[in-house]
Design a protein around this motif. Structure first.
Motif, PDB file in Angstrom:
ATOM      1  N   THR A 128       5.344   4.727 -14.156  1.00 20.66           N
ATOM      2  CA  THR A 128       4.174   4.236 -13.138  1.00 20.66           C
ATOM      3  C   THR A 128       4.085   2.880 -13.067  1.00 20.66           C
ATOM      4  N   VAL A 129       4.125   2.155 -14.181  1.00 21.65           N
ATOM      5  CA  VAL A 129       3.909   0.581 -14.351  1.00 21.65           C
ATOM      6  C   VAL A 129       5.221   0.121 -13.931  1.00 21.65           C
ATOM      7  N   ARG A 130       6.346   0.463 -14.013  1.00 26.94           N
ATOM      8  CA  ARG A 130       7.640   0.027 -13.477  1.00 26.94           C
ATOM      9  C   ARG A 130       7.514  -0.033 -12.015  1.00 26.94           C
ATOM     10  N   GLU A 131       7.081   1.019 -11.372  1.00 21.40           N
ATOM     11  CA  GLU A 131       7.059   1.046 -10.032  1.00 21.40           C
ATOM     12  C   GLU A 131       6.074  -0.032  -9.422  1.00 21.40           C
ATOM     13  N   ARG A 171      -8.597  -1.121   0.261  1.00 20.20           N
ATOM     14  CA  ARG A 171      -7.800  -1.133   1.475  1.00 20.20           C
ATOM     15  C   ARG A 171      -6.302  -0.961   1.010  1.00 20.20           C
ATOM     16  N   ILE A 172      -5.894  -1.691   0.042  1.00 15.18           N
ATOM     17  CA  ILE A 172      -4.501  -1.821  -0.600  1.00 15.18           C
ATOM     18  C   ILE A 172      -4.200  -0.305  -1.330  1.00 15.18           C
ATOM     19  N   LEU A 173      -5.065   0.184  -1.953  1.00 14.59           N
ATOM     20  CA  LEU A 173      -4.953   1.623  -2.207  1.00 14.59           C
ATOM     21  C   LEU A 173      -5.228   2.718  -1.299  1.00 14.59           C
ATOM     22  N   ASP A 174      -5.306   2.450  -0.091  1.00 12.74           N
ATOM     23  CA  ASP A 174      -5.211   3.371   0.980  1.00 12.74           C
ATOM     24  C   ASP A 174      -6.755   4.252   0.740  1.00 12.74           C
ATOM     25  N   MET A 175      -7.854   3.510   0.221  1.00  7.21           N
ATOM     26  CA  MET A 175      -9.016   4.322   0.006  1.00  7.21           C
ATOM     27  C   MET A 175      -9.951   4.008   1.191  1.00  7.21           C
ATOM     28  N   GLY A 176      -9.608   2.915   2.087  1.00  4.85           N
ATOM     29  CA  GLY A 176     -10.398   2.633   3.091  1.00  4.85           C
ATOM     30  C   GLY A 176     -11.355   1.546   3.013  1.00  4.85           C
ATOM     31  N   ASP A 177     -11.984   1.104   3.957  1.00  7.53           N
ATOM     32  CA  ASP A 177     -12.925   0.069   3.781  1.00  7.53           C
ATOM     33  C   ASP A 177     -14.244   0.589   4.705  1.00  7.53           C
ATOM     34  N   VAL A 178     -14.870   1.671   4.398  1.00  7.33           N
ATOM     35  CA  VAL A 178     -15.811   2.012   5.262  1.00  7.33           C
ATOM     36  C   VAL A 178     -17.279   1.088   5.071  1.00  7.33           C
ATOM     37  N   SER A 209       0.858  -1.080   0.053  1.00  3.57           N
ATOM     38  CA  SER A 209      -0.110   0.017  -0.069  1.00  3.57           C
ATOM     39  C   SER A 209       0.890   1.204  -0.091  1.00  3.57           C
ATOM     40  N   ASP A 210       1.981   1.321   0.803  1.00  4.40           N
ATOM     41  CA  ASP A 210       2.809   2.594   0.823  1.00  4.40           C
ATOM     42  C   ASP A 210       3.449   2.464  -0.481  1.00  4.40           C
ATOM     43  N   ARG A 211       3.828   1.730  -1.128  1.00  7.73           N
ATOM     44  CA  ARG A 211       4.578   1.778  -2.431  1.00  7.73           C
ATOM     45  C   ARG A 211       3.509   2.212  -3.441  1.00  7.73           C
ATOM     46  N   LEU A 212       2.395   1.864  -3.633  1.00  6.16           N
ATOM     47  CA  LEU A 212       1.451   2.255  -4.414  1.00  6.16           C
ATOM     48  C   LEU A 212       0.929   3.650  -4.442  1.00  6.16           C
ATOM     49  N   THR A 213       0.749   4.005  -3.185  1.00  7.34           N
ATOM     50  CA  THR A 213       0.338   5.445  -2.839  1.00  7.34           C
ATOM     51  C   THR A 213       1.447   6.285  -3.265  1.00  7.34           C
ATOM     52  N   ALA A 214       2.932   5.934  -2.881  1.00  5.46           N
ATOM     53  CA  ALA A 214       3.954   6.916  -3.189  1.00  5.46           C
ATOM     54  C   ALA A 214       3.829   7.078  -4.742  1.00  5.46           C
ATOM     55  N   THR A 215       3.817   5.944  -5.344  1.00  7.01           N
ATOM     56  CA  THR A 215       3.730   6.161  -6.938  1.00  7.01           C
ATOM     57  C   THR A 215       2.766   7.039  -7.329  1.00  7.01           C
ATOM     58  N   PHE A 216       1.314   6.795  -6.889  1.00  2.00           N
ATOM     59  CA  PHE A 216       0.546   7.710  -7.663  1.00  2.00           C
ATOM     60  C   PHE A 216       0.382   9.274  -7.110  1.00  2.00           C
ATOM     61  N   LYS A 217       1.463   9.410  -5.937  1.00  2.00           N
ATOM     62  CA  LYS A 217       1.636  10.787  -5.637  1.00  2.00           C
ATOM     63  C   LYS A 217       2.436  11.641  -6.700  1.00  2.00           C
ATOM     64  N   GLY A 262      -7.183   7.107   4.116  1.00  2.47           N
ATOM     65  CA  GLY A 262      -5.756   7.554   4.487  1.00  2.47           C
ATOM     66  C   GLY A 262      -5.301   7.210   5.895  1.00  2.47           C
ATOM     67  N   ALA A 263      -5.723   5.990   6.209  1.00  6.56           N
ATOM     68  CA  ALA A 263      -5.231   5.474   7.464  1.00  6.56           C
ATOM     69  C   ALA A 263      -3.548   5.129   7.373  1.00  6.56           C
ATOM     70  N   GLN A 264      -3.042   4.869   6.227  1.00  7.22           N
ATOM     71  CA  GLN A 264      -1.845   4.615   6.290  1.00  7.22           C
ATOM     72  C   GLN A 264      -1.041   5.709   6.603  1.00  7.22           C
ATOM     73  N   ASN A 265      -1.338   6.728   6.419  1.00  5.65           N
ATOM     74  CA  ASN A 265      -0.550   8.181   6.810  1.00  5.65           C
ATOM     75  C   ASN A 265      -0.280   8.029   8.239  1.00  5.65           C
ATOM     76  N   ILE A 266      -1.225   7.481   9.144  1.00  2.75           N
ATOM     77  CA  ILE A 266      -0.963   7.357  10.446  1.00  2.75           C
ATOM     78  C   ILE A 266      -0.811   6.119  11.035  1.00  2.75           C
ATOM     79  N   ARG A 267      -0.298   5.307  10.226  1.00  4.55           N
ATOM     80  CA  ARG A 267      -0.247   3.800  10.664  1.00  4.55           C
ATOM     81  C   ARG A 267       0.756   3.752  11.861  1.00  4.55           C
ATOM     82  N   GLN A 268       2.006   4.442  11.843  1.00  4.46           N
ATOM     83  CA  GLN A 268       3.052   4.331  12.877  1.00  4.46           C
ATOM     84  C   GLN A 268       2.439   4.819  14.131  1.00  4.46           C
TER      85      GLN A 268
END
Length: 523
Positions: free
Chosen positions: A30-33, A301-308, A6-14, A364-370
């Protein structure tokens, strides 16, 4: 499980944000990442190659070039392709039209079949079924005893006519095929509508194990054969899944240990390679840590869009509607929010399960995962202990709690006086906020309640106060204007999620356990 991916994909899309047009070089980068992220997550190479190929083809097509926001369109494409390799759509158990529905569990030893049998039985029982567990694993030491314990915890009947192996030195005796057949007959006689057969596993795929599983399948003719796979076994997941598919022709996959910290490539590989859908996921050690697998929600969830949606389902399942109605009436009547009410709300939230898991389902929960990982859920127990150490009168009127009372409460709950002080301070702030909401426009995220302010007045009550005339002194008038602007800026806005529209969010306004407000950005 998918934190790293999730972290890697989110960073790629940024890196794509703000680009009005995507060149072929942007798409290739993008595809390479994405390819690197999937390979690092132990996704099978063949799956990665096919997945990234489809993304590149669609990304270079008209649906992206004609989009108003190309970067968001790329995310949409990745989301749809993730759903596809995870199975496409939610697959539920096919129930038998006549007689009991027979479910056979297969997999390697250590994958968690026996525990999962109890989880599945409890889940089916909650859906109104009457399941029975059949102990057909007679070779692993104490497997039958373990199933009996799990069945007792789940509150379901266990058919175990043979004690099975009780020691590593014992020679396996008994016929698991006969036990499985007798278990199905028992279910028919006692009118159980679901039979779950737990079979033996091995530390690796071997001919003897596969032959036994095949003979059990032929004897009971199951409606579903569920292949239980450990989500943490990495690249070997594909070889194991293919071997079991050829041996017993399973109809669905169950992912166990999905709460682990491994990279989780098995979940993205098995469904795509075997063509069999992922049906369930085991997300913890408890019997309630079990859920139907939704490919679209897992992709989110994988793309950090949540699972409301899952979060809402858990709330609907565990939330006490009578208690919610009582609190709504109390709020409408503008009654004081007491520590008893606070304790009741804490218990409601606890019934929903782990607070960490719930918050990780938020977008956006991955941003506060730590910060989430550092949060100690035992703080909730300490807060409950503090409140329960108070007398009924103290809970209704916290203002009477003086120094000696605070010392007594601290001794009774086993905490420091400073923790009692902190809780009372946060509660006083929350109480004020609740009063403001009731008097000034309703609950956060809701429009103003009729008759409770927000431009209206109670029937037969006093009208809204008129605006105070501004002073004729220019300096004093300017100060009054600044005071009014500060007051508006500090007021809790209505009609926004969590009572917040913009600006810095200070969780100390909320009545949260000690330490819980810090990871939300508290000062």
């Amino acid at each position: 499980m998918f934190n790293s991916l999730s972290d890697r994909l989110t960073a790629t899309f940024k890196n794509l944000r703000g680009k009005g047009r995507l060149t072929e070089a942007d798409v290739d980068a993008t595809v390479r990442e994405i390819r690197r992220a999937l390979l690092d997550a132990d996704v099978a190479v063949s799956v990665v190659r096919e997945f990234t190929g489809r993304i590149r083809e669609r990304a270079l097509g008209a649906e992206v070039s004609a989009a108003l926001n190309p970067s968001q369109q790329i995310v949409k494409i990745v989301n749809e392709e993730l759903q596809e390799i995870l199975g496409g759509e939610t697959r539920r158990i096919r129930l038998a039209k006549t007689g009991p529905t027979i479910i056979m569990l297969a997999g390697l030893q250590g994958a968690g079949k026996t525990t999962l049998a109890g989880k599945l039985a409890k889940w089916l029982k909650a859906q109104g079924h009457s399941p029975v567990l059949v102990a057909a694993d007679l070779q692993r030491p104490n497997a039958v005893t373990q199933l009996q314990i799990v069945g007792a915890r789940a509150g379901v009947h266990v058919f175990a006519p043979h004690p099975g192996t009780t020691s590593d030195l014992d020679v396996p005796t008994g016929d698991p095929v006969a036990v499985a057949r007798a278990g199905v007959d028992e279910a028919r006689q006692k009118l159980h509508d679901v039979v779950i057969v737990d079979t033996a596993g091995r530390l690796g795929v071997d001919a003897e194990m596969m032959d036994q599983a095949r003979r059990i399948r032929q004897a009971i003719i199951p409606n579903e054969v569920l292949f239980v796979i450990d989500s943490m076994i990495g690249q070997d997941a594909v070889n194991t899944a293919v071997a079991f598919d050829e041996g017993v022709n399973f109809t669905g996959v169950v992912l166990s240990k999905l709460d682990g910290d491994a990279r989780g490539g098995a979940a993205l590989s098995v469904a795509s390679v075997t063509g069999k859908p992922v049906m369930f996921a085991s997300t913890g050690e408890g019997l309630d840590d079990f859920e139907l697998f939704h490919p679209d929600r897992m992709a989110s969830r994988i793309l950090d869009m949540g699972d409301v949606l899952t979060l809402i389902e858990q709330a609907e399942k565990n939330w006490d509607k009578d208690e919610a109605a009582r609190m709504a009436k109390k709020f409408a009547d503008q009654e004081d929010f007491t520590l008893d009410d606070f304790l009741a709300q804490m218990q409601q939230i606890r019934n929903m399960g782990s607070m960490k898991k719930m918050l990780m389902m938020m977008p956006g929960a991955q941003n506060i995962r730590q910060q989430l990982e550092q949060f100690d859920e035992r703080e909730i127990d300490r807060v409950e202990a503090i409140v329960r150490s108070m007398t009924p009168h103290e809970r209704l009127a916290p203002k009477i709690i003086n120094g000696s009372r605070r010392a007594r409460i601290a001794r009774g709950s086993g905490v420091h006086v400073s923790e009692v002080n902190g809780l009372l301070e946060r509660f006083a702030q929350a109480q004020k906020m609740m009063k403001k909401l009731a008097q000034g426009g309703g609950m956060p995220g809701m429009p103003g309640m009729p008759g409770l302010g927000g431009g209206g007045s109670r029937k037969g009550g006093k009208s809204a106060p008129k605006k105070k005339a501004r002073s004729g002194n220019p300096a004093k008038a300017a100060q009054e204007l600044r005071d009014a602007e500060n007051k508006r800026a500090n007021a809790v806005p209505t009609g926004a999620a969590f009572g917040q529209t913009s600006g810095d969010f200070d969780p100390s306004q909320l009545n949260l356990p000690k330490g819980f407000d810090k990871f939300l950005g508290g000062k």
